[in-house]
Structure formats: C-alpha cells, structure tokens
Design a protein around this motif. Structure first.
Motif, PDB file in Angstrom:
ATOM      1  N   ILE A  64       0.841  -1.209   0.000  1.00  0.00           N
ATOM      2  CA  ILE A  64       0.000   0.000   0.000  1.00  0.00           C
ATOM      3  C   ILE A  64       0.868   1.247   0.000  1.00  0.00           C
ATOM      4  CG2 ILE A  64      -1.667   1.331   1.358  1.00  0.00           C
ATOM      5  CD1 ILE A  64      -2.701  -1.427   2.403  1.00  0.00           C
ATOM      6  N   ARG A  65       1.912   1.248   0.819  1.00  0.00           N
ATOM      7  CA  ARG A  65       2.786   2.422   0.883  1.00  0.00           C
ATOM      8  C   ARG A  65       3.435   2.706  -0.474  1.00  0.00           C
ATOM      9  NH1 ARG A  65       3.577   0.817   6.441  1.00  0.00           N
ATOM     10  NH2 ARG A  65       5.061  -0.806   5.830  1.00  0.00           N
ATOM     11  N   GLN A  66       3.880   1.635  -1.151  1.00  0.00           N
ATOM     12  CA  GLN A  66       4.508   1.829  -2.456  1.00  0.00           C
ATOM     13  C   GLN A  66       3.506   2.332  -3.483  1.00  0.00           C
ATOM     14  OE1 GLN A  66       7.386  -0.647  -4.169  1.00  0.00           O
ATOM     15  NE2 GLN A  66       8.250  -1.388  -2.255  1.00  0.00           N
ATOM     16  N   LEU A  67       2.299   1.763  -3.472  1.00  0.00           N
ATOM     17  CA  LEU A  67       1.266   2.252  -4.379  1.00  0.00           C
ATOM     18  C   LEU A  67       0.960   3.720  -4.127  1.00  0.00           C
ATOM     19  CD1 LEU A  67      -1.328  -0.679  -4.476  1.00  0.00           C
ATOM     20  CD2 LEU A  67      -0.217   0.348  -6.473  1.00  0.00           C
ATOM     21  N   ARG A  68       0.850   4.080  -2.851  1.00  0.00           N
ATOM     22  CA  ARG A  68       0.467   5.450  -2.509  1.00  0.00           C
ATOM     23  C   ARG A  68       1.558   6.450  -2.892  1.00  0.00           C
ATOM     24  NH1 ARG A  68      -3.540   6.023  -3.382  1.00  0.00           N
ATOM     25  NH2 ARG A  68      -4.830   5.068  -1.789  1.00  0.00           N
ATOM     26  N   ARG A  69       2.810   6.013  -2.908  1.00  0.00           N
ATOM     27  CA  ARG A  69       3.874   6.920  -3.346  1.00  0.00           C
ATOM     28  C   ARG A  69       3.778   7.221  -4.843  1.00  0.00           C
ATOM     29  NH1 ARG A  69       7.203   4.290   0.734  1.00  0.00           N
ATOM     30  NH2 ARG A  69       7.813   2.623  -0.717  1.00  0.00           N
ATOM     31  N   GLU A  70       3.126   6.320  -5.582  1.00  0.00           N
ATOM     32  CA  GLU A  70       3.079   6.448  -7.038  1.00  0.00           C
ATOM     33  C   GLU A  70       1.739   6.929  -7.568  1.00  0.00           C
ATOM     34  OE1 GLU A  70       4.262   2.755  -8.826  1.00  0.00           O
ATOM     35  OE2 GLU A  70       5.877   2.447  -7.363  1.00  0.00           O
ATOM     36  N   THR A  71       0.652   6.740  -6.816  1.00  0.00           N
ATOM     37  CA  THR A  71      -0.671   6.976  -7.370  1.00  0.00           C
ATOM     38  C   THR A  71      -1.683   7.303  -6.276  1.00  0.00           C
ATOM     39  OG1 THR A  71      -2.491   5.934  -8.608  1.00  0.00           O
ATOM     40  CG2 THR A  71      -1.128   4.492  -7.259  1.00  0.00           C
ATOM     41  N   GLU A  72      -2.774   7.946  -6.675  1.00  0.00           N
ATOM     42  CA  GLU A  72      -3.890   8.222  -5.771  1.00  0.00           C
ATOM     43  C   GLU A  72      -5.028   7.227  -5.974  1.00  0.00           C
ATOM     44  OE1 GLU A  72      -4.091  10.587  -3.299  1.00  0.00           O
ATOM     45  OE2 GLU A  72      -1.956  10.771  -3.703  1.00  0.00           O
ATOM     46  N   VAL A  73      -4.764   6.098  -6.619  1.00  0.00           N
ATOM     47  CA  VAL A  73      -5.806   5.106  -6.882  1.00  0.00           C
ATOM     48  C   VAL A  73      -6.491   4.687  -5.571  1.00  0.00           C
ATOM     49  CG1 VAL A  73      -4.220   3.131  -6.679  1.00  0.00           C
ATOM     50  CG2 VAL A  73      -6.308   2.906  -8.037  1.00  0.00           C
ATOM     51  N   PRO A  74      -7.816   4.532  -5.570  1.00  0.00           N
ATOM     52  CA  PRO A  74      -8.485   4.025  -4.358  1.00  0.00           C
ATOM     53  C   PRO A  74      -7.986   2.629  -3.994  1.00  0.00           C
ATOM     54  CG  PRO A  74     -10.078   5.003  -5.855  1.00  0.00           C
ATOM     55  CD  PRO A  74      -8.787   4.916  -6.615  1.00  0.00           C
ATOM     56  N   ILE A  75      -7.698   2.412  -2.712  1.00  0.00           N
ATOM     57  CA  ILE A  75      -7.183   1.132  -2.224  1.00  0.00           C
ATOM     58  C   ILE A  75      -8.082   0.631  -1.095  1.00  0.00           C
ATOM     59  CG2 ILE A  75      -5.240  -0.069  -1.144  1.00  0.00           C
ATOM     60  CD1 ILE A  75      -3.407   2.117  -2.297  1.00  0.00           C
ATOM     61  N   ILE A  76      -8.540  -0.608  -1.225  1.00  0.00           N
ATOM     62  CA  ILE A  76      -9.324  -1.256  -0.173  1.00  0.00           C
ATOM     63  C   ILE A  76      -8.563  -2.475   0.318  1.00  0.00           C
ATOM     64  CG2 ILE A  76     -11.475  -2.421   0.420  1.00  0.00           C
ATOM     65  CD1 ILE A  76     -12.900  -0.848  -1.705  1.00  0.00           C
ATOM     66  N   VAL A  77      -8.374  -2.558   1.615  1.00  0.00           N
ATOM     67  CA  VAL A  77      -7.774  -3.743   2.225  1.00  0.00           C
ATOM     68  C   VAL A  77      -8.860  -4.789   2.436  1.00  0.00           C
ATOM     69  CG1 VAL A  77      -6.743  -4.660   4.346  1.00  0.00           C
ATOM     70  CG2 VAL A  77      -5.896  -2.520   3.361  1.00  0.00           C
ATOM     71  N   ILE A  78      -8.564  -6.043   2.072  1.00  0.00           N
ATOM     72  CA  ILE A  78      -9.439  -7.168   2.418  1.00  0.00           C
ATOM     73  C   ILE A  78      -8.584  -8.158   3.199  1.00  0.00           C
ATOM     74  CG2 ILE A  78     -11.195  -6.986   0.635  1.00  0.00           C
ATOM     75  CD1 ILE A  78      -9.589  -8.832  -1.106  1.00  0.00           C
ATOM     76  N   SER A  79      -8.943  -8.365   4.454  1.00  0.00           N
ATOM     77  CA  SER A  79      -8.087  -9.174   5.323  1.00  0.00           C
ATOM     78  C   SER A  79      -8.892  -9.869   6.395  1.00  0.00           C
ATOM     79  CB  SER A  79      -7.035  -8.269   5.994  1.00  0.00           C
ATOM     80  OG  SER A  79      -6.236  -8.997   6.898  1.00  0.00           O
ATOM     81  N   ALA A  80      -8.382 -11.028   6.837  1.00  0.00           N
ATOM     82  CA  ALA A  80      -9.000 -11.735   7.957  1.00  0.00           C
ATOM     83  C   ALA A  80      -8.620 -11.090   9.284  1.00  0.00           C
ATOM     84  CB  ALA A  80      -8.579 -13.201   7.949  1.00  0.00           C
ATOM     85  N   ARG A  81      -7.619 -10.221   9.268  1.00  0.00           N
ATOM     86  CA  ARG A  81      -7.166  -9.554  10.489  1.00  0.00           C
ATOM     87  C   ARG A  81      -8.077  -8.362  10.759  1.00  0.00           C
ATOM     88  NH1 ARG A  81      -0.706  -9.099   9.387  1.00  0.00           N
ATOM     89  NH2 ARG A  81      -0.831  -7.833  11.278  1.00  0.00           N
ATOM     90  N   ASP A  82      -8.843  -8.447  11.850  1.00  0.00           N
ATOM     91  CA  ASP A  82      -9.804  -7.377  12.145  1.00  0.00           C
ATOM     92  C   ASP A  82      -9.462  -6.617  13.413  1.00  0.00           C
ATOM     93  OD1 ASP A  82     -10.395  -9.297  14.013  1.00  0.00           O
ATOM     94  OD2 ASP A  82     -12.566  -9.257  13.690  1.00  0.00           O
ATOM     95  N   ASP A  83      -8.211  -6.751  13.858  1.00  0.00           N
ATOM     96  CA  ASP A  83      -7.776  -5.999  15.028  1.00  0.00           C
ATOM     97  C   ASP A  83      -7.698  -4.513  14.681  1.00  0.00           C
ATOM     98  OD1 ASP A  83      -6.395  -6.174  17.833  1.00  0.00           O
ATOM     99  OD2 ASP A  83      -5.112  -4.877  16.635  1.00  0.00           O
ATOM    100  N   THR A  84      -8.126  -3.670  15.599  1.00  0.00           N
ATOM    101  CA  THR A  84      -8.130  -2.235  15.332  1.00  0.00           C
ATOM    102  C   THR A  84      -6.739  -1.723  14.995  1.00  0.00           C
ATOM    103  OG1 THR A  84     -10.050  -1.888  16.773  1.00  0.00           O
ATOM    104  CG2 THR A  84      -8.681   0.035  16.296  1.00  0.00           C
ATOM    105  N   HIS A  85      -5.704  -2.301  15.618  1.00  0.00           N
ATOM    106  CA  HIS A  85      -4.328  -1.895  15.311  1.00  0.00           C
ATOM    107  C   HIS A  85      -4.013  -2.101  13.839  1.00  0.00           C
ATOM    108  CE1 HIS A  85       0.001  -1.359  15.717  1.00  0.00           C
ATOM    109  NE2 HIS A  85       0.147  -2.472  15.038  1.00  0.00           N
ATOM    110  N   ASP A  86      -4.448  -3.236  13.274  1.00  0.00           N
ATOM    111  CA  ASP A  86      -4.199  -3.514  11.861  1.00  0.00           C
ATOM    112  C   ASP A  86      -4.972  -2.550  10.966  1.00  0.00           C
ATOM    113  OD1 ASP A  86      -2.459  -5.716  12.245  1.00  0.00           O
ATOM    114  OD2 ASP A  86      -4.167  -7.019  12.634  1.00  0.00           O
ATOM    115  N   ILE A  87      -6.201  -2.230  11.363  1.00  0.00           N
ATOM    116  CA  ILE A  87      -6.998  -1.286  10.592  1.00  0.00           C
ATOM    117  C   ILE A  87      -6.313   0.082  10.583  1.00  0.00           C
ATOM    118  CG2 ILE A  87      -9.218  -0.096  10.423  1.00  0.00           C
ATOM    119  CD1 ILE A  87     -10.512  -2.540  11.735  1.00  0.00           C
ATOM    120  N   VAL A  88      -5.863   0.528  11.744  1.00  0.00           N
ATOM    121  CA  VAL A  88      -5.167   1.812  11.840  1.00  0.00           C
ATOM    122  C   VAL A  88      -3.915   1.799  10.967  1.00  0.00           C
ATOM    123  CG1 VAL A  88      -3.902   3.363  13.372  1.00  0.00           C
ATOM    124  CG2 VAL A  88      -6.047   2.340  14.137  1.00  0.00           C
TER     125      VAL A  88
END
Length: 229
Positions: A64-88
């Motif tokens: 995500i960090r690498q994508l964001r350095r190159e583009t403003e494309v919308p990014i959605i995370v899909i993950s089994a990890r639902d801890d608030t720390h991971d979301i943050v």
C-alpha cells in the motif's frame, strides 16, 4: 468497464472473488504477491486496488505504501485480520477502506462504487481560491482551499480525514452519528463503523493539544461526534 486489481495469495479466494467481481460488472485481474501486483499495476493501472495484508514476501502494508507513493488510486484492504491496530496501520499506510473476510461481494461492490463516485467528484471539481474559512478556536478549516490550520500552522491530513473534518465543520456543534458519517463521507449505506472511529482518532492526534481530552472533535457517548470551538 471499471477495472479492479486483486492482490491475494490464497488461490481459492483469489479465483472466487475475481469471478464474483466480474459477475458484478467489473474487469478483474489478479496477482498472488505484492511484487507481482505492483508490476501489474504499473503495466496497466486499475481503477481500484484490493490488497490482502498477509502476503508472502512484501506484506500488504508495504504494498500500500509503495502504491500510494506512485498513485492516488483508491485502495481497499481485504483481510481476515480485524484488530483495530491492523486497521489503523493499513489506513496510515494509505488505504482508503478496510473490509474483513469473509467478504460479502455485494457489500464490496457497493464500496467500490462509492469510492469511484468520490474519485470522479474530486476529479471534476474546479479549482477554487480560498473563500470560506470555518473557525473553531485555534483550528481553521478551509474547504475551498483544501487546508487545515492549527494556530496558523498547516496540518497535514489525508483526503478522507479532510472530508470528515469538513463534514463535521459544516455542522458546528451538531452531533453526527457514525452511520451518518459513513454515508456522507464514505458514501456507504452500511459498513464497519470502526472506520469512522479510526479516522476520528487519527484526526485527534493532529488537531488536539491532548487527544485523550479532546476539545474540538468531541465524542457524544451513544450518539456520535461533533466539532466545537
């Protein structure tokens, strides 16, 4: 046709989700690793990127960090990890949204449409000089200029944080529920309200002298949030 790049290492999820997205009318293409996904995106940029966090090699956060350095494309995370720390951490890395597995395709499609609408509105908006400045004590929000200042100093906020702050600033002293904010800021009819809480928490770190005792962005227990002087 709107294109979606899915970066997911689980073969079964990757295949089933890409097929489901195609049934929803999207052109879906996939990658099993972050490295492959980044290379694919550079060859043929997608309209939206879906990223799993637990990837072999480079993890989803760095992807995500690498994508964001190159583009403003919308990014959605899909993950089994639902801890608030991971979301943050995912949102801090530059993701626009976070969906917990197992993914409900209809919900994901609705979020994709909302993100694309937001991107089109932002792209179509004409440039405007600074006009209205909404003042809350030492905090100033300039919706036209796209600026936030604290004690006169600029505050760096993300696009979503800025939209959230503008929505609250447009209704000074009025309590807005998490569901109302999801609808008005994210464009979602339903979704995980923790996304709102995470963005509020991040904003408090940036605009409050003491984020544990917020003076501007206040929680009204059981109701929602409001912005006050």
């Amino acid at each position: 046709m709107t294109s979606v790049l899915l970066i997911e290492d689980d073969d079964r999820i990757r295949l089933s989700l890409s097929m489901a997205l195609e049934d929803e009318g999207y052109a879906a293409y996939t990658a099993a690793t972050a490295e492959e996904g980044l290379a694919d995106y550079r060859r043929r940029p997608a309209d939206t990127v879906l990223v799993d966090l637990m990837l072999p090699g480079m993890d989803g956060f760095e992807c995500i960090r690498q994508l964001r350095r190159e583009t403003e494309v919308p990014i959605i995370v899909i993950s089994a990890r639902d801890d608030t720390h991971d979301i943050v951490a995912a949102l801090e890395a530059g993701a626009d949204d976070y969906v917990v597995k197992p993914v409900a395709v209809k919900e994901l499609a609705a979020r994709l449409r909302a993100l694309r609408r937001r991107a089109r509105v932002a792209a179509a908006a004409p440039a405007a000089p600074a006009a209205t400045v909404l003042t809350f004590g030492d905090l100033q929000v300039s919706p036209d200029a796209g600026e936030v200042r604290l004690n006169g100093d600029p505050v760096k906020v993300t696009r979503t944080e800025f939209r959230l702050l503008c929505e609250l600033a447009a209704h000074p002293g009025l309590v807005l529920s998490r569901q109302q904010l999801l609808q008005r800021v994210w464009g979602y009819e339903f979704g995980d309200e923790r996304v709102v809480d995470v963005h509020v928490g991040r904003l408090r770190h940036k605009i409050e002298a003491d984020n544990r005792e917020p003076r501007h962005l206040v929680t009204v227990r059981g109701l929602g949030y409001k912005l006050q002087p």
